[in-house]
Design an enzyme around this catalytic site. Structure first.
Site, PDB file in Angstrom:
ATOM      1  N   ASP A   9       0.880  -1.164   0.000  1.00 25.23           N
ATOM      2  CA  ASP A   9       0.000   0.000   0.000  1.00 25.23           C
ATOM      3  C   ASP A   9       0.917   1.213   0.000  1.00 25.23           C
ATOM      4  O   ASP A   9       1.483   1.578   1.033  1.00 25.23           O
ATOM      5  CB  ASP A   9      -0.878  -0.054   1.267  1.00 25.23           C
ATOM      6  CG  ASP A   9      -1.637   1.245   1.515  1.00 25.23           C
ATOM      7  OD1 ASP A   9      -1.617   2.131   0.639  1.00 25.23           O
ATOM      8  OD2 ASP A   9      -2.246   1.358   2.599  1.00 25.23           O
ATOM      9  N   LYS A  72       3.577  11.048  -3.672  1.00 26.12           N
ATOM     10  CA  LYS A  72       2.705  10.200  -4.490  1.00 26.12           C
ATOM     11  C   LYS A  72       1.702  11.047  -5.296  1.00 26.12           C
ATOM     12  O   LYS A  72       1.370  10.725  -6.425  1.00 26.12           O
ATOM     13  CB  LYS A  72       1.960   9.244  -3.556  1.00 26.12           C
ATOM     14  CG  LYS A  72       0.882   8.443  -4.211  1.00 26.12           C
ATOM     15  CD  LYS A  72       0.223   7.530  -3.195  1.00 26.12           C
ATOM     16  CE  LYS A  72      -1.178   7.168  -3.576  1.00 26.12           C
ATOM     17  NZ  LYS A  72      -1.858   6.400  -2.555  1.00 26.12           N
ATOM     18  N   GLU A 173      -7.027   0.749  -4.548  1.00 23.64           N
ATOM     19  CA  GLU A 173      -7.068   0.647  -3.079  1.00 23.64           C
ATOM     20  C   GLU A 173      -8.414   0.130  -2.553  1.00 23.64           C
ATOM     21  O   GLU A 173      -8.439  -0.783  -1.718  1.00 23.64           O
ATOM     22  CB  GLU A 173      -6.709   1.995  -2.450  1.00 23.64           C
ATOM     23  CG  GLU A 173      -5.244   2.344  -2.634  1.00 23.64           C
ATOM     24  CD  GLU A 173      -4.919   3.810  -2.404  1.00 23.64           C
ATOM     25  OE1 GLU A 173      -5.804   4.568  -1.964  1.00 23.64           O
ATOM     26  OE2 GLU A 173      -3.773   4.203  -2.681  1.00 23.64           O
ATOM     27  N   ASP A 195     -13.205   5.666   2.110  1.00 26.13           N
ATOM     28  CA  ASP A 195     -11.767   5.850   2.374  1.00 26.13           C
ATOM     29  C   ASP A 195     -11.460   7.331   2.540  1.00 26.13           C
ATOM     30  O   ASP A 195     -11.474   8.095   1.573  1.00 26.13           O
ATOM     31  CB  ASP A 195     -10.982   5.252   1.194  1.00 26.13           C
ATOM     32  CG  ASP A 195      -9.470   5.426   1.339  1.00 26.13           C
ATOM     33  OD1 ASP A 195      -9.023   6.113   2.274  1.00 26.13           O
ATOM     34  OD2 ASP A 195      -8.737   4.882   0.501  1.00 26.13           O
TER      35      ASP A 195
END
Ligand code: AMP
Length: 504
Positions: A9, A72, A173, A195
């Site tokens: 992850d 990221k 994800e 999320d």
């Protein structure tokens, strides 16, 4: 036994690795000190030494210009994009445009691509995993946010390569979280993965049946996350201090940094208790020359009022995505929580109200994504007894840009992947030598507002009068959500040579 493939992850704030052992048990990979997550932070210290993870995070306050977090979010995007403008408001390090129009991070005069910073984090996970498992780890399944476009997904492959880690598959994800929940049991349920992490919000509706994970719809908000909750608390603290002392601290970067850190700590504390003290000694000097401290107590209900508009926004998105899935909230069987910010009791209460049921306790918000990636990695191995199928969707439409800037859609948002479309183009000039296509991805009506994926040129078209040569182009979106193109002369079957100028 074939080679180990770990699940990773690669998070914006924290990253985490996991693996399925030979006995089929899934386990997180521990770091020194027993932590299971490593901060996605990279830094260069004053001696020029590179630091990754906790070491980098610890020295952040002292070295904000050379400490990189959130890299990221800067991978695979162009320097001129809105996302970069937004990020610039939130980061303390310098960034600049690279030669390819991408984002480079400037550290002590040295320039690093965002991909290279993510590669450092992946390399750290690879190193820790290799040491822990006592075998050299060279393969991984890496997760990405569902909304990542083609460029961002390709960037993950590049980061893996730079880290000496072959990314055997990229999965989304939320799909990984659903795998963590449902891969090992026989369920027939529709789950929503809510999320809310440090920087972004995502919601996906996924149907699970006999280990087939079918994403029905996905959506999110790339500018809504825990950091915005912190900002709301920071504003409150600044307002209170100004009311008490008549002083505005916004122009003092060190004071602001201390307040931001404290705001996050208080926010996290308030997930456990009803009120939390906040104390920062010597925050500034009064006009009289007296040092001033900042002392306050913030109550949970005050925090909830400060952030209620942010929480509302997540449920606006939930309503839209559930509608896209052709469902109503009460048809969702389980709500899975992912991301640190979902620990806030208000979020859990609002989920219970919105969906008519409390969130599932079946997955751990910080670990589910890595666990799901590891389970998927395991399912890819020949000796594995776990077989799963992922049916995902494209998060944003892909279109050809026409000469006047309008779009011709190839793939619609939320269409299933893998997917394929075929189009026949006819030459419009005598002896036309090549066919040039500009492709973009996004849901906005004009090309400029979307992400330019690249300019694809097919060369070597057979000479002939205008309209005489027909070129068939096949557009393929892989199960990872990555686009590829192929073209051939429809009459002769000859393949065209392709060159791509990647989007910036
Ligand atoms: P993630 O990106 O999933 O690591 O989430 C990080 C975000 O979760 C940060 O904004 C944290 O402040 C927030 N967070 C972590 N723990 C808690 C907690 N117990 N209560 C509220 N927010 C939290």
């Amino acid at each position: 036994m074939s080679e180990t493939i770990i699940g990773v992850d690669l998070g914006t704030t924290n990253s985490c690795g996991a693996v399925v052992r030979d006995n089929g048990e899934v386990a997180l990979i521990p770091y020194r000190g027993g932590e299971f997550t490593v901060p996605s932070v990279f830094a260069i210290d004053d001696k020029g030494q590179e630091l990754v993870g906790y070491e980098a995070q610890r020295q952040w306050q002292l070295n904000p210009k050379r400490t990189v977090y959130g890299a990221k979010r800067l991978m695979g995007i162009s320097y001129g994009s809105e996302l970069v403008r937004e990020m610039q408001k939130r980061i303390t390090y310098d960034i600049a445009a690279g030669d390819a129009g991408d984002v480079e991070i400037v550290l002590q005069g040295k320039r690093l691509k965002a991909v290279e910073v993510s590669a450092r984090i992946l390399a750290k996970i690879k190193e820790v995993a290799s040491a822990h498992l006592n075998v050299p780890v060279t393969k991984a399944v890496v997760t990405v946010p569902a909304y990542f476009n083609d460029r961002q997904r390709q960037a993950v492959h590049l980061a893996g390569k730079a880290a000496g880690l072959e990314v055997v598959s990229i999965i989304n994800e939320p799909t990984a979280a659903a795998l963590a929940y449902g891969a090992k049991k026989s369920v027939n349920e529709t789950v929503a993965v809510y999320d809310l992490g440090g920087g972004t919000f995502d919601i996906s509706v996924i149907h699970i049946r006999d280990r087939v994970f079918e994403v029905r719809a996905t959506g999110g908000d790339v500018f809504l996350g825990g950091i915005d909750f912190d900002t709301a608390v920071v504003q409150y603290i600044l307002g209170d201090f100004k009311a008490q002392h008549g002083l505005d601290l916004t122009g003092d970067p060190i004071a602001m940094q201390r307040i931001r850190d404290m705001a996050e700590r208080v926010k996290i504390d308030l997930s456990m208790r009803q009120e939390a003290p906040l104390s920062i000694p010597f925050i500034t000097i009064a006009k009289s020359g007296q040092p001033l401290d900042l002392n306050m107590i913030i109550r949970r209900d005050e925090l909830e009022t400060l952030v209620s508009h942010l929480v509302d926004r997540t449920f606006d998105t939930c309503a839209k995505v559930i509608e896209d899935a052709g469902l109503t909230a009460d048809q969702i069987d389980q709500v899975l929580l992912v991301g640190g910010q979902t620990r806030m009791p208000l979020i859990q209460d609002r989920i219970a109200k919105f969906f008519g049921k409390p969130p599932s306790k079946g997955v751990h918000p910080d670990e589910a994504v890595a666990i799901g990636a590891a389970l998927f990695a395991w399912s890819l191995k020949a000796e594995s007894n776990l077989k799963v199928r992922l049916l995902d969707v494209l998060p944003m439409a892909i279109a050809i840009e026409t000469a006047n800037g309008t779009l011709h859609h190839l793939f619609e948002r939320n269409c299933a992947v893998p997917n394929q479309r075929q189009f026949t183009f006819t030459t419009h000039r005598d002896n036309q030598k090549d066919l040039v296509m500009r492709i973009c991805q996004g849901d906005k009506p004009s090309a400029q507002e979307n992400t330019h994926l690249g300019e694809f040129t097919f060369a070597g078209i057979r000479p002939g009068p205008a309209g005489a040569v027909k070129v068939e182009v096949v557009f393929d979106v892989s199960s990872e959500g990555i686009l590829s193109l192929n073209a051939k002369d429809l009459d002769t079957g000859a393949q065209m040579r392709q060159t791509v100028k990647l989007g910036t």
